[in-house]
Design an enzyme around this catalytic site. Structure first.
Site, PDB file in Angstrom:
ATOM      1  N   GLY A  73       0.823  -1.209   0.000  1.00 37.02           N
ATOM      2  CA  GLY A  73       0.000   0.000   0.000  1.00 37.02           C
ATOM      3  C   GLY A  73       0.857   1.259   0.000  1.00 37.02           C
ATOM      4  O   GLY A  73       0.528   2.252  -0.659  1.00 37.02           O
ATOM      5  N   THR A  74       1.960   1.214   0.724  1.00 41.11           N
ATOM      6  CA  THR A  74       2.842   2.383   0.807  1.00 41.11           C
ATOM      7  C   THR A  74       3.336   2.765  -0.584  1.00 41.11           C
ATOM      8  O   THR A  74       3.314   3.948  -0.962  1.00 41.11           O
ATOM      9  CB  THR A  74       4.050   2.057   1.725  1.00 41.11           C
ATOM     10  OG1 THR A  74       3.553   1.733   3.017  1.00 41.11           O
ATOM     11  CG2 THR A  74       5.011   3.220   1.813  1.00 41.11           C
ATOM     12  N   GLN A 179      -7.613   0.565   4.010  1.00 43.24           N
ATOM     13  CA  GLN A 179      -8.417  -0.051   5.073  1.00 43.24           C
ATOM     14  C   GLN A 179      -9.826  -0.456   4.624  1.00 43.24           C
ATOM     15  O   GLN A 179     -10.598  -0.954   5.440  1.00 43.24           O
ATOM     16  CB  GLN A 179      -8.530   0.901   6.275  1.00 43.24           C
ATOM     17  CG  GLN A 179      -7.232   1.077   7.039  1.00 43.24           C
ATOM     18  CD  GLN A 179      -6.767  -0.210   7.732  1.00 43.24           C
ATOM     19  OE1 GLN A 179      -7.536  -1.150   7.945  1.00 43.24           O
ATOM     20  NE2 GLN A 179      -5.488  -0.273   8.073  1.00 43.24           N
ATOM     21  N   GLY A 200      -2.872  -5.935  -0.123  1.00 44.44           N
ATOM     22  CA  GLY A 200      -3.427  -7.277   0.042  1.00 44.44           C
ATOM     23  C   GLY A 200      -3.542  -7.731   1.488  1.00 44.44           C
ATOM     24  O   GLY A 200      -4.528  -8.360   1.881  1.00 44.44           O
ATOM     25  N   THR A 237      10.091  -7.525 -11.636  1.00 42.04           N
ATOM     26  CA  THR A 237       9.397  -8.797 -11.887  1.00 42.04           C
ATOM     27  C   THR A 237       8.252  -8.951 -10.898  1.00 42.04           C
ATOM     28  O   THR A 237       8.426  -8.740  -9.695  1.00 42.04           O
ATOM     29  CB  THR A 237      10.395  -9.974 -11.765  1.00 42.04           C
ATOM     30  OG1 THR A 237      11.428  -9.757 -12.721  1.00 42.04           O
ATOM     31  CG2 THR A 237       9.716 -11.305 -12.027  1.00 42.04           C
ATOM     32  N   CYS A 324       2.594   0.979  12.477  1.00 48.99           N
ATOM     33  CA  CYS A 324       3.913   1.409  12.011  1.00 48.99           C
ATOM     34  C   CYS A 324       4.602   2.301  13.030  1.00 48.99           C
ATOM     35  O   CYS A 324       5.796   2.534  12.938  1.00 48.99           O
ATOM     36  CB  CYS A 324       3.782   2.145  10.689  1.00 48.99           C
ATOM     37  SG  CYS A 324       2.850   1.218   9.483  1.00 48.99           S
TER      38      CYS A 324
HETATM   39  N1  PLP Z   1      -2.444   3.294   4.286  1.00 45.74           N
HETATM   40  C1  PLP Z   1      -3.154   2.881   5.327  1.00 45.74           C
HETATM   41  C2  PLP Z   1      -4.413   3.593   5.678  1.00 45.74           C
HETATM   42  C3  PLP Z   1      -2.716   1.801   6.101  1.00 45.74           C
HETATM   43  O1  PLP Z   1      -3.444   1.391   7.161  1.00 45.74           O
HETATM   44  C4  PLP Z   1      -1.515   1.144   5.753  1.00 45.74           C
HETATM   45  C5  PLP Z   1      -0.985   0.035   6.577  1.00 45.74           C
HETATM   46  O2  PLP Z   1      -1.061   0.082   7.793  1.00 45.74           O
HETATM   47  C6  PLP Z   1      -0.818   1.604   4.625  1.00 45.74           C
HETATM   48  C7  PLP Z   1      -1.306   2.676   3.920  1.00 45.74           C
HETATM   49  C8  PLP Z   1       0.449   0.962   4.193  1.00 45.74           C
HETATM   50  O3  PLP Z   1       0.220  -0.290   3.592  1.00 45.74           O
HETATM   51  P1  PLP Z   1       1.417  -1.362   3.518  1.00 45.74           P
HETATM   52  O4  PLP Z   1       1.638  -1.851   4.890  1.00 45.74           O
HETATM   53  O5  PLP Z   1       0.918  -2.422   2.593  1.00 45.74           O
HETATM   54  O6  PLP Z   1       2.589  -0.648   2.947  1.00 45.74           O
END
Ligand code: PLP
Length: 384
Positions: A73-74, A179, A200, A237, A324
């Protein structure tokens, strides 16, 4: 004997669904071809990625061509912002003070690089003022990035209204919807969003795979530049097995949506009202405009870390603020932006459920937490 684990930290990550694991296994064993290669073994991998793309598109109600697989997600969040700033040539980003660190820290880096960022405040319930948002948009604004659902409080931003406003003002709109899958419906035929991020591992797929939806016609500048994979939009990849897993999880998320919104909500509400019966307990964030699985609660006078530790001794997993930032003693930037004093924010405990939980687990947590709070308060008479 150690009590069985009760996992109430599903906003941090989720357990992998057994069907997801099963779908992945062949792509970790016999189907190992690099999707970019020319022979039949690679063709199998390419077809599997295409199948997963269709399933993820099914979850979001969009065209499979609008899905770009990422590592998390980041990365999807970073990519949307990077791409919008560079393809428009504009220097200004509008975002909010309560975004996940994937946006927050990236925005701060952009400021150090000479870009301008407007950080919109929220009110005590965690909600945005849309008039302020509209006023923040300038002629040099490339993008508005506002999360769909807050990972700490579950509070929802009105994505429909924000996307309509952005469209009217002629700026791109990104929403961090990490989320949301499996908890609320995402229908991109109804929301004029330009970019949308998912991950995912928040909906029972493995860690290390995400996706960015890019609306057809919106230009993309690759953030991870390499061999031209993902239609030239993301190099590297492909994480074949995990992509297949995310596809399977997307299909399951659609199927379990009703459960999340009904059964999980009922458990969350039962948990929340039980916890609110503890003297000095209060919920942080809007009570209705909120994810169905999340409650964020402060226990007056107590540090969340102490509560977490005690619950962990009883095999109950919950979290204080964003996963985090666990380990750091800083109060949550989300809760302080909502106007909580740092001491109050340090007391916030997040409980986040999924359909893998049970009502019996809710009952056990409700029998343990009041004891833990009472014990901790007895040890800290001064704090009371
Ligand atoms: N955005 C939100 C709202 C999240 O809750 C998170 C993960 O905690 C992320 C982004 C980051 O996702 P990832 O852990 O897959 O990098």
């Amino acid at each position: 004997m150690k009590a069985p684990t009760i996992y109430f930290d599903n906003n941090a990550t989720t357990r992998m669904a057994p069907e997801v694991f099963e779908a992945m296994v062949p792509y970790l064993t016999e189907h190992y071809g690099n999707p970019s290669s020319a022979y039949h073994l690679a063709q199998v991998s390419r077809e599997a990625i295409q199948g997963a793309r269709e399933k993820v598109a099914g979850l979001l109600h969009c065209d499979p061509k609008e899905i770009v697989f990422t590592s998390c997600g980041t990365e999807a969040d970073n990519m949307a912002i990077w791409s919008a700033l560079h393809t428009t040539g504009k220097k200004h980003l509008v975002t909010t003070q309560v975004e996940h660190s994937a946006i927050h820290n990236f925005g701060e880096r952009l400021e150090r690089m000479g870009f301008a960022v407007t950080w919109l405040p929220v009110d005590r319930t965690g909600q945005l003022d849309l008039v302020q948002l509209e006023e923040a948009i300038r002629p040099d604004t490339a993008l508005v990035s506002a999360m769909w659902a807050n990972n700490e409080t579950g509070v929802l931003f009105p994505v429909d209204e924000i996307s309509a406003l952005c469209r009217r003002k002629g700026v791109l709109f990104h929403t961090d919807a990490v989320q949301v899958p499996g908890k609320l419906e995402i229908d991109l035929t109804r929301h004029p969003v330009d970019f949308l991020s998912i991950a995912g591992h928040k909906f029972h797929a493995p860690k290390g795979v995400g996706a960015l939806y890019v609306r057809r016609g919106v230009r993309v500048l690759p953030y991870v530049l390499g061999g031209g994979q993902e239609g030239g939009r993301r190099g590297g990849t492909e994480n074949l097995a995990s992509i297949v897993g995310m596809g399977q999880a997307a299909e399951l998320a659609l199927a379990t949506l009703i459960d999340e919104q009904t059964q999980v909500r009922v458990w969350r509400d039962k948990l929340e009202s039980g916890l609110l019966a503890i003297p000095g307990a209060q919920v942080n964030g809007h009570r209705t405009s909120r994810l169905p699985n999340t409650t964020n609660i402060c226990f007056e006078g107590l540090e969340a870390e102490a509560v977490l530790l005690k619950l962990d001794q009883q095999s109950i997993c919950v979290s204080s603020g964003s996963a985090c930032t666990t380990g750091s003693v800083e109060p949550s930037h989300v809760l302080t932006a909502m106007g909580l004093a740092p001491e109050e924010a340090k007391g916030a405990v997040r409980f986040s459920l999924s359909h893998f939980n049970t009502e019996a687990e809710v009952d056990r947590v409700l029998s343990v937490v009041p004891q833990v709070v009472a014990e901790l308060r007895a040890q800290m008479p001064v704090a009371r």
